[in-house]
Design an enzyme around this catalytic site. Structure first.
Site, PDB file in Angstrom:
ATOM      1  CB  ILE A  65      -5.183   6.367  50.929  1.00 40.87           C
ATOM      2  CG1 ILE A  65      -3.903   7.172  50.611  1.00 40.87           C
ATOM      3  CG2 ILE A  65      -5.153   5.846  52.335  1.00 40.87           C
ATOM      4  CD1 ILE A  65      -3.737   8.439  51.444  1.00 40.87           C
ATOM      5  CB  ALA A  66      -2.421   2.323  48.104  1.00 42.89           C
ATOM      6  CD  GLU A  99     -14.387   1.118  58.148  1.00 42.65           C
ATOM      7  OE1 GLU A  99     -14.080   0.732  57.001  1.00 42.65           O
ATOM      8  OE2 GLU A  99     -15.565   1.278  58.522  1.00 42.65           O
ATOM      9  CG  ASN A 104      -1.538   0.256  57.852  1.00 41.78           C
ATOM     10  OD1 ASN A 104      -0.387   0.707  57.802  1.00 41.78           O
ATOM     11  ND2 ASN A 104      -2.346   0.240  56.820  1.00 41.78           N
ATOM     12  CE1 TYR A 111      -5.198   7.785  56.625  1.00 39.33           C
ATOM     13  CE2 TYR A 111      -5.315   5.800  57.959  1.00 39.33           C
ATOM     14  CZ  TYR A 111      -5.336   6.410  56.724  1.00 39.33           C
ATOM     15  OH  TYR A 111      -5.504   5.670  55.586  1.00 39.33           O
TER      16      TYR A 111
HETATM   17  C1  LIG Z   1       0.034   4.639  54.356  1.00 32.79           C
HETATM   18  C2  LIG Z   1       0.689   5.123  53.070  1.00 32.79           C
HETATM   19  C3  LIG Z   1      -0.402   5.549  52.096  1.00 32.79           C
HETATM   20  C4  LIG Z   1       1.580   6.332  53.402  1.00 32.79           C
HETATM   21  O1  LIG Z   1       2.048   6.896  52.192  1.00 32.79           O
HETATM   22  P1  LIG Z   1       3.487   7.612  52.088  1.00 32.79           P
HETATM   23  O2  LIG Z   1       3.494   8.394  50.845  1.00 32.79           O
HETATM   24  O3  LIG Z   1       4.576   6.620  52.261  1.00 32.79           O
HETATM   25  O4  LIG Z   1       3.450   8.566  53.388  1.00 32.79           O
HETATM   26  P2  LIG Z   1       4.176   9.974  53.532  1.00 32.79           P
HETATM   27  O5  LIG Z   1       5.554   9.902  52.992  1.00 32.79           O
HETATM   28  O6  LIG Z   1       3.279  11.022  52.983  1.00 32.79           O
HETATM   29  O7  LIG Z   1       4.250  10.102  55.112  1.00 32.79           O
HETATM   30  C5  LIG Z   1       3.425  11.018  55.834  1.00 32.79           C
HETATM   31  C6  LIG Z   1       3.451  10.644  57.312  1.00 32.79           C
HETATM   32  O8  LIG Z   1       2.891   9.348  57.486  1.00 32.79           O
HETATM   33  C7  LIG Z   1       3.635   8.654  58.502  1.00 32.79           C
HETATM   34  N1  LIG Z   1       4.278   7.481  57.915  1.00 32.79           N
HETATM   35  C8  LIG Z   1       4.272   7.118  56.604  1.00 32.79           C
HETATM   36  N2  LIG Z   1       4.917   5.938  56.447  1.00 32.79           N
HETATM   37  C9  LIG Z   1       5.349   5.579  57.673  1.00 32.79           C
HETATM   38  C10 LIG Z   1       6.071   4.458  58.152  1.00 32.79           C
HETATM   39  N3  LIG Z   1       6.470   3.472  57.324  1.00 32.79           N
HETATM   40  N4  LIG Z   1       6.315   4.385  59.482  1.00 32.79           N
HETATM   41  C11 LIG Z   1       5.910   5.351  60.319  1.00 32.79           C
HETATM   42  N5  LIG Z   1       5.223   6.445  59.923  1.00 32.79           N
HETATM   43  C12 LIG Z   1       4.953   6.552  58.617  1.00 32.79           C
HETATM   44  C13 LIG Z   1       4.614   9.629  59.068  1.00 32.79           C
HETATM   45  O9  LIG Z   1       3.958  10.328  60.127  1.00 32.79           O
HETATM   46  C14 LIG Z   1       4.832  10.561  57.904  1.00 32.79           C
HETATM   47  O10 LIG Z   1       5.218  11.843  58.307  1.00 32.79           O
HETATM   48  P3  LIG Z   1       6.810  12.194  58.428  1.00 32.79           P
HETATM   49  O11 LIG Z   1       7.374  11.978  57.068  1.00 32.79           O
HETATM   50  O12 LIG Z   1       6.810  13.624  58.867  1.00 32.79           O
HETATM   51  O13 LIG Z   1       7.371  11.231  59.430  1.00 32.79           O
HETATM   52  C15 LIG Z   1       1.607   4.029  52.450  1.00 32.79           C
HETATM   53  O14 LIG Z   1       2.445   3.507  53.449  1.00 32.79           O
HETATM   54  C16 LIG Z   1       0.857   2.888  51.793  1.00 32.79           C
HETATM   55  O15 LIG Z   1       0.484   2.951  50.617  1.00 32.79           O
HETATM   56  N6  LIG Z   1       0.623   1.793  52.559  1.00 32.79           N
HETATM   57  C17 LIG Z   1      -0.084   0.622  52.013  1.00 32.79           C
HETATM   58  C18 LIG Z   1      -1.545   0.901  51.824  1.00 32.79           C
HETATM   59  C19 LIG Z   1      -2.199   1.296  53.141  1.00 32.79           C
HETATM   60  O16 LIG Z   1      -1.914   0.734  54.192  1.00 32.79           O
HETATM   61  N7  LIG Z   1      -3.152   2.244  53.054  1.00 32.79           N
HETATM   62  C20 LIG Z   1      -3.892   2.711  54.202  1.00 32.79           C
HETATM   63  C21 LIG Z   1      -5.097   1.880  54.410  1.00 32.79           C
HETATM   64  S1  LIG Z   1      -6.045   2.436  55.831  1.00 32.79           S
END
Ligand SMILES: CC(C)(COP(=O)(O)OP(=O)(O)OC[C@H]1O[C@@H](n2cnc3c(N)ncnc32)[C@H](O)[C@@H]1OP(=O)(O)O)[C@@H](O)C(=O)NCCC(=O)NCCS
Length: 142
Positions: A65-66, A99, A104, A111
């Site tokens: 997921i990204a 995983e 992270n 999650y």
């Molecule tokens: C993890 C990832 C997919 C989250 O996507 P996102 O669209 O930014 O997340 P959302 O805006 O939907 O956030 C949902 C919740 O996730 C958490 N969250 C997301 N980014 C966060 C951050 N930088 N720090 C802390 N919490 C975070 C929060 O709980 C958030 O809820 P809130 O908005 O009520 O605080 C994104 O950071 C990403 O692409 N990361 C790189 C790839 C990766 O690590 N994938 C997971 C591999 S296991």
């Protein structure tokens, strides 16, 4: 297959050890088991995120997921994950696992928001840098 260039660009921006294009191609061809979904920005008409999961009978594994760095923290990751959990639950799934790198914090917080709980640790599972993986699981029956 037509979305792969955009997906690969996000993959390379998101991970220190990105999946190869051939890995995605293999997943796309693994029809019926692997489900790759993309999120498209309605106005900009571009892919801003993706999620890929396996569903084998009642068991689901989130394998990737990204979200594009420019579109993070807008609820996209949460929307994609919610979509997969709802859709697979409707299809009879009862158990979801994934995983994540121990460091992270963003993904772990995402999650945790859905109620995923630690199940196991895989020592030195990741490279670039070497790091443990936390295995998280969610019981969809609860
Ligand atoms: C993890 C990832 C997919 C989250 O996507 P996102 O669209 O930014 O997340 P959302 O805006 O939907 O956030 C949902 C919740 O996730 C958490 N969250 C997301 N980014 C966060 C951050 N930088 N720090 C802390 N919490 C975070 C929060 O709980 C958030 O809820 P809130 O908005 O009520 O605080 C994104 O950071 C990403 O692409 N990361 C790189 C790839 C990766 O690590 N994938 C997971 C591999 S296991």
């Amino acid at each position: 297959m037509g979305d792969l260039d955009e997906v690969m660009a996000i993959e390379r921006l998101s991970f220190s050890h990105p999946w190869l294009e051939t890995t995605f191609q293999g997943e796309i061809q693994n029809d019926g088991i692997s489900f790759p979904l993309v999120a498209v920005h309605r106005v900009e008409k571009r892919i801003v995120g993706y999620i890929l999961y396996w569903k084998i009978r009642d068991d689901v594994q989130i394998n990737n997921i990204a979200v594009h760095p420019d579109f993070r923290r807008f609820g996209m990751g949460e929307a994609m994950l919610r979509d997969v959990l709802l859709r697979t639950k409707c299809e009879g799934a009862v158990f979801v696992s994934l995983e994540v790198r121990v460091s992270n914090t963003a993904a772990r917080a995402l999650y945790e928001k859905f109620g995923f709980k630690p199940l196991a640790v895989r020592k030195n599972y990741y490279t670039h840098p070497d790091e443990d993986a936390l295995v998280l699981s969610l019981d969809l029956k609860e």
